[in-house]
Design an enzyme around this catalytic site. Structure first.
Site, mmCIF file in Angstrom:
data_model
loop_
_atom_site.group_PDB
_atom_site.id
_atom_site.type_symbol
_atom_site.label_atom_id
_atom_site.label_comp_id
_atom_site.label_asym_id
_atom_site.label_seq_id
_atom_site.Cartn_x
_atom_site.Cartn_y
_atom_site.Cartn_z
ATOM 1 N N ASP A 145 -42.515 -25.973 -29.686
ATOM 2 C CA ASP A 145 -41.430 -26.744 -29.066
ATOM 3 C C ASP A 145 -41.442 -28.177 -29.586
ATOM 4 O OD1 ASP A 145 -39.549 -27.848 -27.393
ATOM 5 O OD2 ASP A 145 -40.901 -27.973 -25.663
ATOM 6 N N ASP B 234 -32.777 -10.989 -37.102
ATOM 7 C CA ASP B 234 -32.720 -9.845 -36.194
ATOM 8 C C ASP B 234 -31.263 -9.444 -35.983
ATOM 9 O OD1 ASP B 234 -33.612 -8.028 -34.075
ATOM 10 O OD2 ASP B 234 -35.342 -9.361 -33.918
ATOM 11 N N ASP C 230 -38.694 -29.491 -24.106
ATOM 12 C CA ASP C 230 -37.991 -28.816 -23.009
ATOM 13 C C ASP C 230 -38.729 -27.545 -22.567
ATOM 14 O OD1 ASP C 230 -37.445 -27.057 -25.042
ATOM 15 O OD2 ASP C 230 -35.262 -27.092 -24.802
ATOM 16 N N HIS D 196 -43.317 -8.471 -30.129
ATOM 17 C CA HIS D 196 -42.990 -9.169 -28.883
ATOM 18 C C HIS D 196 -42.753 -8.220 -27.715
ATOM 19 C CE1 HIS D 196 -39.308 -7.751 -30.578
ATOM 20 N NE2 HIS D 196 -38.671 -8.016 -29.454
ATOM 21 N N ASP D 197 -42.790 -6.916 -27.945
ATOM 22 C CA ASP D 197 -42.591 -5.932 -26.876
ATOM 23 C C ASP D 197 -43.899 -5.255 -26.456
ATOM 24 O OD1 ASP D 197 -39.810 -6.266 -26.955
ATOM 25 O OD2 ASP D 197 -39.546 -4.633 -28.409
ATOM 26 N N ASP E 224 -32.428 -3.896 -34.506
ATOM 27 C CA ASP E 224 -32.839 -3.514 -33.156
ATOM 28 C C ASP E 224 -32.315 -2.118 -32.787
ATOM 29 O OD1 ASP E 224 -34.072 -4.761 -30.710
ATOM 30 O OD2 ASP E 224 -32.123 -4.263 -29.840
ATOM 31 N N ASP F 299 -38.413 -24.019 -30.571
ATOM 32 C CA ASP F 299 -37.120 -24.204 -31.227
ATOM 33 C C ASP F 299 -37.275 -24.210 -32.749
ATOM 34 O OD1 ASP F 299 -38.182 -26.807 -31.717
ATOM 35 O OD2 ASP F 299 -37.459 -27.442 -29.745
ATOM 36 N N GLU G 220 -35.674 -0.677 -36.317
ATOM 37 C CA GLU G 220 -36.520 -0.369 -35.160
ATOM 38 C C GLU G 220 -35.992 0.917 -34.551
ATOM 39 O OE1 GLU G 220 -37.944 -2.090 -30.870
ATOM 40 O OE2 GLU G 220 -35.844 -1.945 -31.423
HETATM 41 O O1 TEU Z 1 -36.713 -3.009 -28.042
HETATM 42 C C1 TEU Z 1 -36.406 -1.654 -28.000
HETATM 43 C C2 TEU Z 1 -37.064 -0.836 -27.024
HETATM 44 O O2 TEU Z 1 -37.002 0.353 -27.126
HETATM 45 C C3 TEU Z 1 -37.759 -1.538 -25.899
HETATM 46 O O3 TEU Z 1 -37.013 -1.449 -24.750
HETATM 47 C C4 TEU Z 1 -39.017 -0.929 -25.645
HETATM 48 O O4 TEU Z 1 -38.851 0.259 -24.943
HETATM 49 C C5 TEU Z 1 -39.815 -1.887 -24.818
HETATM 50 O O5 TEU Z 1 -39.604 -3.164 -25.259
HETATM 51 C C6 TEU Z 1 -41.275 -1.565 -24.924
HETATM 52 O O6 TEU Z 1 -41.703 -1.431 -26.199
HETATM 53 C C7 TEU Z 1 -35.798 -3.842 -28.630
HETATM 54 C C8 TEU Z 1 -36.315 -5.262 -28.644
HETATM 55 O O7 TEU Z 1 -37.438 -5.341 -29.481
HETATM 56 C C9 TEU Z 1 -36.587 -5.699 -27.254
HETATM 57 O O8 TEU Z 1 -37.193 -6.964 -27.175
HETATM 58 C C10 TEU Z 1 -35.275 -5.691 -26.508
HETATM 59 O O9 TEU Z 1 -35.499 -5.952 -25.165
HETATM 60 C C11 TEU Z 1 -34.553 -4.337 -26.641
HETATM 61 O O10 TEU Z 1 -34.559 -3.826 -27.957
HETATM 62 C C12 TEU Z 1 -33.112 -4.497 -26.259
HETATM 63 O O11 TEU Z 1 -32.437 -5.242 -27.225
#
Ligand code: TEU
Length: 576
Positions: free
Chosen positions: A26, A103, A30, A344-345, A216, A34, A271
């Site tokens: 950042d 993305d 804030d 990130h998921d 995505d 960024d 993805e």
């Molecule tokens: O994630 C796809 C997805 O299938 C996710 O919902 C997944 O089931 C969950 O994050 C656990 O792995 C993509 C993006 O990477 C995610 O950040 C978004 O929330 C999602 O699509 C919707 O755009």
């Protein structure tokens, strides 16, 4: 070489670094990362040695799903900066020979996108068919959540984030489909005008000089006619069996390739929800859709419990090796793998597949060795190169993620979670927020991420685990990642070599060779938190060998029987 599996491409040789801008750096206090903050860290990326940055969404967004709900595809959200900042970022990356992949989120938009605002206005709107609207089903009595009396959703599909995949819109008395959040309506890809808008937008970004797209949930864009109820009780989410690799997906992606990518040398990574290795070549193979590679998740489901993602199970090395070896073999001659344990998921890999306590360093290095020496393109998610760990959530108030909050709420409603402690236990293990805590730059306040109040808690281990410290410590995970990246760029065999499993039955040690012509490498990984015996198979007898990299003080340079130390990783070069 004519074999498509060994044909050279810049993106096969690259190491990709994923930036989640909200949590990276950042610059203006804030509390939200960024683009100028990323620019401040360009030399950090160059020093690490990565070749590509994948930037998760920075477009204008109400941020209900942290930018995966896009309100305007051709803009930069002011929280992240301006288009001029973004252009400076691109130039700064290119100056350092780092490419930029953006993305692409086109299964859905934000409900605040102009298309949806106009779509929901009336059934006659020219944007009505940009989204998927249906009448509800008539039922006696209450129809369930989100609808009027006497009406149930058009079908029984569930959202990935918990609850029904449909919401009722009073203005026109119809329901719209959203496979993710209520504020993420699914686009209607059947409509050629939608496809045209998307392709033009993609061309617009490519013309700005970007090097590719991460796409995505790209294999769920085609929904079957009639939108039938889900049939498979084991689907990743109820209904997914109907639209995963849907009927027209390859037609749409073929059209995208012809329109946008033909004649360009862009990198694309799709993805994919619930993609099997058998189906992968249809997307990434020689006769597929022209996509460079796919993110698959078979290996990141091994620790799901009986109730899927929001229940906990156990993984084993035997299964992990089997699944990833299947993908190595499945795409050996046709297609290309992406190699990832983090994003990130996902919770942090060192907490999930390693040991984030006593052997944090060793196990983080071991996991890095795996993703940099299998065949495919390695992805490093920000903080992975520091061995960042899961977050010790102590209250649900610390959770920011819509997926976590909604799935926990649904699990409570269904009686799968009863107490707050049970919920927290699962959150600590599974929540996407584990990966979304701020990047740990230094031991300064808030880990040096922000001068303000961070949007999400900083992991309290930052005084110990941070970039500044890692860079002055020759034995850090960071330095080891630099070595891994160098090693891969120096040894073609680690990029293009064929994968062969060694010792298929060992319960703790995963060993494999990579072979390219006369070049050969051997990788030996001890996944146990104790010692494990490694006996090199006789097939490797007699070959002169040299240890290239090890996450411990090396004992001997040649391949020989050895008591591997906890989480020990070794990479050898063998010469014929
Ligand atoms: O994630 C796809 C997805 O299938 C996710 O919902 C997944 O089931 C969950 O994050 C656990 O792995 C993509 C993006 O990477 C995610 O950040 C978004 O929330 C999602 O699509 C919707 O755009």
């Amino acid at each position: 070489m004519t074999d498509p599996g060994t044909r050279r491409s810049w993106w096969k040789e690259a190491v990709v670094y994923q930036i989640y801008p909200r949590s990276f750096n950042d610059s203006d206090g804030d509390g939200v990362g960024d683009i100028p903050g990323i620019i401040e860290k360009l030399d950090y990326l160059a020093d690490l040695g990565v070749d590509v940055v994948w930037l998760t969404p920075v477009y204008e967004s109400p941020d209900n799903d942290n930018g995966y709900d896009i309100a305007d595809y051709r803009s930069i959200d002011e929280r992240y900066g301006t288009m001029a900042d973004w252009e400076e970022l691109l130039a700064g990356l290119h100056e350092r020979d780092i490419r930029l992949v953006m993305d692409l989120v086109v299964n859905h938009t934000s409900s605040e996108h102009e298309w949806f605002r106009r779509s929901r206005e009336s059934k006659d709107s020219e944007y009505r068919d940009f989204y998927i609207w249906r009448e509800g089903r008539r039922v006696d009595g209450e129809g369930g959540p989100r609808g009027p009396e006497g009406e149930a959703p058009p079908n029984d599909w569930e959202s990935f984030f918990g609850g029904p995949a449909w919401s009722y819109d009073e203005r026109t008395g119809e329901w719209y489909l959203h496979l993710f959040d209520v504020k993420q309506p699914d686009l209607n890809w059947e409509n050629p005008a939608v496809r045209e808008e998307i392709f033009e937008m993609m061309e617009w970004w490519l013309a700005k000089g970007i090097d590719g797209f991460r796409m995505d949930v790209i294999n769920i864009i085609s929904k079957p006619e009639g939108l039938p109820d889900g049939e498979d009780p084991n689907a990743v989410v109820h209904g997914a069996d109907q639209y995963v690799n849907g009927p027209r997906v390859h037609e749409f992606l073929g059209e995208m390739y012809d329109r946008v990518f033909a004649g360009r040398d862009a990198m694309t990574v799709g993805e994919m929800v619930d993609l099997s290795v058998e189906e992968a070549p249809d997307y990434v193979g020689e006769d597929g859709d022209g996509m460079s590679m796919a993110f698959s998740f078979d290996h990141l489901r091994l620790d799901f419990g009986g109730n899927g993602r929001w229940s906990r199970g156990e993984w084993s090395l035997v299964e992990l090796r089997e699944v990833l070896s299947d993908w190595q073999d499945g795409l050996a001659d046709d297609g290309w793998n992406s190699l990832h344990l983090n994003n990130h998921d996902q919770p942090r890999a060192v907490s999930r597949f390693g040991d984030d306590g006593e052997y944090r360093r060793e196990s983080a290095k071991l996991l890095g060795t795996l993703t940099h020496t299998l065949r495919g393109t390695p992805y490093v998610y920000q903080g992975e190169e520091l061995g960042m760990t899961n977050y010790p959530f102590e209250s649900l108030d610390e959770v920011r993620d819509v997926d976590t909050l909604q799935n926990v709420a649904t699990a409570k409603l269904d009686g799968r979670i009863e107490t707050e402690e049970e919920a927290l236990d699962l959150v600590r293990y599974r929540s996407r927020d584990n990966a979304r805590t701020p990047m740990q730059w230094s031991a300064a306040e808030n880990a040096g991420f922000t001068a303000g109040e961070p949007w999400i808690g900083v992991n309290p281990n930052y005084p110990r685990i941070n970039a500044e410290r890692a860079r002055v410590d020759g034995d850090s995970v960071w330095h080891y990642y630099c070595d891994l990246i160098d090693l891969r760029s120096e040894h073609d065999v680690l990029v293009y070599g064929a994968y062969d499993l060694v010792l298929a039955d060992h319960e703790e040690v995963w060993a494999y060779t990579r072979t390219l012509g006369d070049e050969r490498a051997l990788v030996v990984l001890n996944f146990a938190d104790g010692r494990s015996r490694f006996e090199p198979p006789s097939s490797l007898d007699g070959a002169p060998s040299k240890l290239l990299l090890c996450n411990y003080e090396a004992t001997a340079s040649a391949v020989e029987p050895v008591e591997l130390r906890p989480y020990e990783a070794r990479v050898y070069r063998l010469t014929a």
